[in-house]
Design a protein around this motif. Structure first.
Motif, PDB file in Angstrom:
ATOM      1  N   ALA A 159      -7.229  28.178  -0.599  1.00 56.25           N
ATOM      2  CA  ALA A 159      -8.238  28.396   0.322  1.00 56.25           C
ATOM      3  C   ALA A 159      -8.852  29.743   0.294  1.00 56.25           C
ATOM      4  O   ALA A 159      -8.081  30.827   0.208  1.00 56.25           O
TER       5      ALA A 159
ATOM      6  N   ASN B 240     -11.023  22.599   6.308  1.00 56.75           N
ATOM      7  CA  ASN B 240     -10.153  21.549   5.473  1.00 56.75           C
ATOM      8  C   ASN B 240      -9.182  20.666   6.020  1.00 56.75           C
ATOM      9  O   ASN B 240      -8.542  21.350   6.898  1.00 56.75           O
TER      10      ASN B 240
ATOM     11  N   LEU C  41      -7.847  25.605   8.086  1.00 54.29           N
ATOM     12  CA  LEU C  41      -7.299  24.555   7.700  1.00 54.29           C
ATOM     13  C   LEU C  41      -6.521  23.530   8.638  1.00 54.29           C
ATOM     14  O   LEU C  41      -5.809  24.198   9.661  1.00 54.29           O
TER      15      LEU C  41
END
Length: 79
Positions: free
Chosen positions: A26, A3, A32
């Motif tokens: 998450a 992400n 991330l």
């Protein structure tokens, strides 16, 4: 799963809150990537990630002047 959390143009503490919420939501094992254009936010985001026991894989200034932090959310119960 990866992400990207783009908080460029935002001033602290908003980016810190956005990143903390994204980490919370998450899935374990997720990668991330945080992008910011503010050095203070870059430092504060790293600080909150350490408090949240998230593994910081990379924290660098990019050639374009932005900053990138790449983290992996560990499974619950591990660090």
């Amino acid at each position: 799963m990866s992400n990207v959390i783009d908080v460029r143009g935002l001033q602290c503490p908003t980016p810190v809150t956005i990143v903390a919420n994204a980490v919370d939501k998450a899935e374990a094992g997720s990668t991330l990537t945080v992008i910011t254009d503010d050095f203070i936010c870059f430092m504060m985001i790293q600080r909150i990630l350490k408090i949240l026991n998230v593994e910081i894989r990379e924290a660098v200034q990019l050639d374009d002047g932005n900053y990138r932090i790449v983290v992996i959310k560990s499974p619950k119960g591990t660090q």
